[in-house]
Scaffold this active site. Structure first.
Site, PDB file in Angstrom:
ATOM      1  N   GLY A 154       0.829  -1.211   0.000  1.00  0.00           N
ATOM      2  CA  GLY A 154       0.000   0.000   0.000  1.00  0.00           C
ATOM      3  C   GLY A 154       0.864   1.263   0.000  1.00  0.00           C
ATOM      4  O   GLY A 154       2.097   1.205  -0.015  1.00  0.00           O
ATOM      5  N   PHE A 204      -0.130  -1.701   8.864  1.00  0.00           N
ATOM      6  CA  PHE A 204      -0.703  -0.683   7.975  1.00  0.00           C
ATOM      7  C   PHE A 204      -2.022  -1.115   7.341  1.00  0.00           C
ATOM      8  O   PHE A 204      -2.801  -0.272   6.915  1.00  0.00           O
ATOM      9  CB  PHE A 204       0.263  -0.391   6.805  1.00  0.00           C
ATOM     10  CG  PHE A 204       1.597   0.143   7.217  1.00  0.00           C
ATOM     11  CD1 PHE A 204       1.760   1.494   7.485  1.00  0.00           C
ATOM     12  CD2 PHE A 204       2.684  -0.701   7.348  1.00  0.00           C
ATOM     13  CE1 PHE A 204       2.998   1.987   7.874  1.00  0.00           C
ATOM     14  CE2 PHE A 204       3.926  -0.215   7.731  1.00  0.00           C
ATOM     15  CZ  PHE A 204       4.081   1.130   7.998  1.00  0.00           C
ATOM     16  N   SER A 220      -4.952   7.460  12.602  1.00  0.00           N
ATOM     17  CA  SER A 220      -5.266   8.620  11.765  1.00  0.00           C
ATOM     18  C   SER A 220      -5.777   9.753  12.634  1.00  0.00           C
ATOM     19  O   SER A 220      -6.407   9.524  13.672  1.00  0.00           O
ATOM     20  CB  SER A 220      -6.360   8.214  10.773  1.00  0.00           C
ATOM     21  OG  SER A 220      -6.948   9.359  10.190  1.00  0.00           O
ATOM     22  N   TYR A 231     -15.053   4.663   9.555  1.00  0.00           N
ATOM     23  CA  TYR A 231     -13.606   4.506   9.367  1.00  0.00           C
ATOM     24  C   TYR A 231     -12.849   4.973  10.619  1.00  0.00           C
ATOM     25  O   TYR A 231     -12.008   4.265  11.172  1.00  0.00           O
ATOM     26  CB  TYR A 231     -13.157   5.300   8.132  1.00  0.00           C
ATOM     27  CG  TYR A 231     -11.672   5.529   8.062  1.00  0.00           C
ATOM     28  CD1 TYR A 231     -10.789   4.466   7.955  1.00  0.00           C
ATOM     29  CD2 TYR A 231     -11.139   6.823   8.124  1.00  0.00           C
ATOM     30  CE1 TYR A 231      -9.413   4.674   7.907  1.00  0.00           C
ATOM     31  CE2 TYR A 231      -9.776   7.044   8.069  1.00  0.00           C
ATOM     32  CZ  TYR A 231      -8.917   5.968   7.966  1.00  0.00           C
ATOM     33  OH  TYR A 231      -7.565   6.172   7.930  1.00  0.00           O
ATOM     34  N   LYS A 254     -10.502   2.874  13.633  1.00  0.00           N
ATOM     35  CA  LYS A 254      -9.136   3.215  14.075  1.00  0.00           C
ATOM     36  C   LYS A 254      -9.109   3.353  15.602  1.00  0.00           C
ATOM     37  O   LYS A 254      -8.180   2.895  16.274  1.00  0.00           O
ATOM     38  CB  LYS A 254      -8.661   4.508  13.412  1.00  0.00           C
ATOM     39  CG  LYS A 254      -8.370   4.360  11.921  1.00  0.00           C
ATOM     40  CD  LYS A 254      -7.150   3.499  11.678  1.00  0.00           C
ATOM     41  CE  LYS A 254      -6.849   3.267  10.224  1.00  0.00           C
ATOM     42  NZ  LYS A 254      -5.832   2.224   9.992  1.00  0.00           N
ATOM     43  N   GLY A 276     -19.429  15.710   6.021  1.00  0.00           N
ATOM     44  CA  GLY A 276     -18.474  15.108   6.962  1.00  0.00           C
ATOM     45  C   GLY A 276     -17.127  15.800   7.011  1.00  0.00           C
ATOM     46  O   GLY A 276     -16.302  15.466   7.864  1.00  0.00           O
ATOM     47  N   ASP A 277     -16.848  16.754   6.107  1.00  0.00           N
ATOM     48  CA  ASP A 277     -15.544  17.430   6.139  1.00  0.00           C
ATOM     49  C   ASP A 277     -15.481  18.426   7.296  1.00  0.00           C
ATOM     50  O   ASP A 277     -16.381  19.260   7.455  1.00  0.00           O
ATOM     51  CB  ASP A 277     -15.310  18.208   4.832  1.00  0.00           C
ATOM     52  CG  ASP A 277     -14.616  17.365   3.773  1.00  0.00           C
ATOM     53  OD1 ASP A 277     -14.028  16.324   4.130  1.00  0.00           O
ATOM     54  OD2 ASP A 277     -14.662  17.760   2.597  1.00  0.00           O
TER      55      ASP A 277
HETATM   56  N1  UFG Z   1     -11.169  17.925  -1.543  1.00  0.00           N
HETATM   57  C1  UFG Z   1     -11.671  18.619  -2.610  1.00  0.00           C
HETATM   58  N2  UFG Z   1     -11.857  17.959  -3.786  1.00  0.00           N
HETATM   59  C2  UFG Z   1     -11.534  16.638  -3.957  1.00  0.00           C
HETATM   60  C3  UFG Z   1     -11.016  15.938  -2.861  1.00  0.00           C
HETATM   61  C4  UFG Z   1     -10.846  16.606  -1.657  1.00  0.00           C
HETATM   62  O1  UFG Z   1     -11.983  19.807  -2.500  1.00  0.00           O
HETATM   63  O2  UFG Z   1     -11.725  16.108  -5.064  1.00  0.00           O
HETATM   64  C5  UFG Z   1     -10.960  18.619  -0.282  1.00  0.00           C
HETATM   65  C6  UFG Z   1     -11.751  18.016   0.871  1.00  0.00           C
HETATM   66  O3  UFG Z   1     -13.040  18.548   0.920  1.00  0.00           O
HETATM   67  C7  UFG Z   1     -10.878  18.409   2.065  1.00  0.00           C
HETATM   68  C8  UFG Z   1      -9.455  18.419   1.494  1.00  0.00           C
HETATM   69  O4  UFG Z   1      -9.597  18.495   0.086  1.00  0.00           O
HETATM   70  O5  UFG Z   1     -11.198  19.694   2.455  1.00  0.00           O
HETATM   71  C9  UFG Z   1      -8.673  17.189   1.829  1.00  0.00           C
HETATM   72  O6  UFG Z   1      -9.440  16.051   1.474  1.00  0.00           O
HETATM   73  P1  UFG Z   1      -8.834  14.589   1.425  1.00  0.00           P
HETATM   74  O7  UFG Z   1      -9.927  13.664   1.001  1.00  0.00           O
HETATM   75  O8  UFG Z   1      -7.570  14.578   0.629  1.00  0.00           O
HETATM   76  O9  UFG Z   1      -8.406  14.307   2.917  1.00  0.00           O
HETATM   77  P2  UFG Z   1      -9.317  14.262   4.230  1.00  0.00           P
HETATM   78  O10 UFG Z   1      -8.754  15.290   5.135  1.00  0.00           O
HETATM   79  O11 UFG Z   1     -10.742  14.280   3.997  1.00  0.00           O
HETATM   80  O12 UFG Z   1      -9.046  12.756   4.680  1.00  0.00           O
HETATM   81  C10 UFG Z   1      -7.799  12.368   5.040  1.00  0.00           C
HETATM   82  C11 UFG Z   1      -7.561  10.892   4.734  1.00  0.00           C
HETATM   83  C12 UFG Z   1      -8.328  10.022   5.641  1.00  0.00           C
HETATM   84  C13 UFG Z   1      -8.172  10.475   7.054  1.00  0.00           C
HETATM   85  C14 UFG Z   1      -8.564  11.905   7.187  1.00  0.00           C
HETATM   86  C15 UFG Z   1      -8.450  12.427   8.561  1.00  0.00           C
HETATM   87  O13 UFG Z   1      -7.912  10.583   3.415  1.00  0.00           O
HETATM   88  O14 UFG Z   1      -7.861   8.699   5.510  1.00  0.00           O
HETATM   89  O15 UFG Z   1      -7.693  12.658   6.379  1.00  0.00           O
HETATM   90  O16 UFG Z   1      -9.201  13.605   8.705  1.00  0.00           O
HETATM   91  F1  UFG Z   1      -8.921   9.758   7.874  1.00  0.00           F
END
Ligand code: UFG
Length: 344
Positions: A10, A80, A124, A148, A152, A298-299
């Protein structure tokens, strides 16, 4: 040391394998290849200039796990393996509890039977949920929102309980913030499975022309430019932390009285989605078109680490800046279109 790495092919497992080999340890790798490709095993070996032992196995196969741990003669485990997408976990919680919790129970039960007492677990920052205070420290409340994140937190809890029950067991949970980038050799990196869920892998596919436009999920957050802020950290920095963690668990040099500890791995600096996009434009010299769409459910608006405990306990500090992370990610994406195609 002889070290067992689950999820070795991975994204983070493969980078950690290279650093563990570089530190002079031997690697026994396990992966079920459900979200990675076997070619990565050879890429690890080419990058490190050394061979690894590899087993294709789903950790939910308890007999298979028992068989490997009975004969592997390992001193420590870097765990991992698991699924990692928030949205997918909301849609299919059984899959997440099965792949992340059942698999971990099998692994840890076999480790206990065979006296493998030193465990480092991929956790995480998602275990903090919507952080009430920033930066997030290891004392911030654990309140994951998604299935998820809950898986964890459950495995962290199991490790803590194991450490309490077994005097010899020592475990360290490493709470990653947002790992991006790739090994500077360009030989190993993230190979997204299907449409990328995460920001930088998606941006890179727009830069390479595989996708037309990036959707930015919301620009009306309470942040300076309205987009979400995260703590992006180079995957090689994360990988190096595992070598330090192996030494630390071996010496029982951290954690509570029972031998359990958790550490944040981040840079301590937050960047918005638009800042990441600009850094990727600078690194790739491609225009990377984007448009703004609705918020992604969820963001969290803002999350970034206080990484001082990892600095104090492991002597670990992230070394790479955002443009370097994006440049390394781009270097891998550009050089591996074929491997990428085999995963899509
Ligand atoms: N985003 C976009 N467009 C996209 C993808 C993401 O605008 O196509 C934004 C998201 O809304 C967020 C930021 O980019 O604001 C980061 O998004 P990611 O999906 O890259 O990362 P996340 O913070 O959501 O998630 C990551 C990991 C998870 C972990 C999490 C912890 O992918 O495994 O952080 O908060 F659990």
């Amino acid at each position: 040391m002889r070290v067992l790495l689950t999820g070795v092919t991975g994204y983070i497992g493969s980078h950690a394998a290279v650093e563990v080999l570089a530190a002079g340890h031997d690697v026994v790798g396990i992966d079920d290849l459900s979200a990675s490709i076997i070619d990565t095993r050879h890429a690890i070996e080419r990058t490190a200039g050394r061979k690894i032992e590899f087993h294709e196995l789903d950790l939910r196969d308890a007999k298979g796990v028992e068989c490997i741990l009975a004969h592997a003669d390992v001193d420590a485990i870097l765990h991992f393996a698991g699924r990692k997408f928030v949205g997918e976990s909301v849609a299919d919680p059984i899959r997440y509890y099965s792949r992340n919790v059942t698999a971990s129970v099998n692994l840890l039960a076999a480790a206990e039977r065979h006296g493998i007492n030193n465990i480092v677990f991929s956790s995480s920052c998602t275990v903090y949920g919507d952080a009430a205070e920033l930066p997030v420290t290891e004392h911030s409340p654990i309140s994951p929102v998604s299935p998820y994140g809950k898986t964890k937190a459950v495995v962290e809890g199991l490790l803590e309980d194991l450490c309490h029950a077994q005097e010899a067991t020592r475990a360290l949970a490493l709470r990653y913030f947002n790992p991006i980038g790739a090994h500077p050799s360009g030989l190993i990196g993230e190979i997204p499975w299907g449409t990328p869920n995460n920001l930088v892998p998606y941006v890179m596919q727009v830069a390479s022309g595989q996708r037309a436009v990036l959707s930015v999920f919301g620009d009306d957050y309470d942040t300076p430019d309205g987009t979400c802020i995260r703590d992006y950290v180079h995957v090689v920095d994360i990988a190096k932390a595992h070598v330090l963690a192996l030494d630390a668990v071996g010496r029982n040099q951290f954690g509570n009285r029972d031998g359990f500890g958790a550490l944040n791995l981040g840079t301590g600096q937050g960047h918005s989605v638009l800042e990441v996009l600009d850094a990727c434009r600078a690194a790739t010299r491609r225009p990377i078109p984007h448009h703004v769409v609705a918020r992604r459910p969820g963001d969290a608006a803002v999350i970034y680490a206080d990484p001082s405990r990892a600095a104090n306990e492991l002597g670990w500090r992230a070394q790479h800046d955002l443009v370097t992370m994006c440049a390394d990610h781009w270097n891998f994406t550009r050089n591996n279109a074929e491997r990428q195609a085999s995963a899509s």
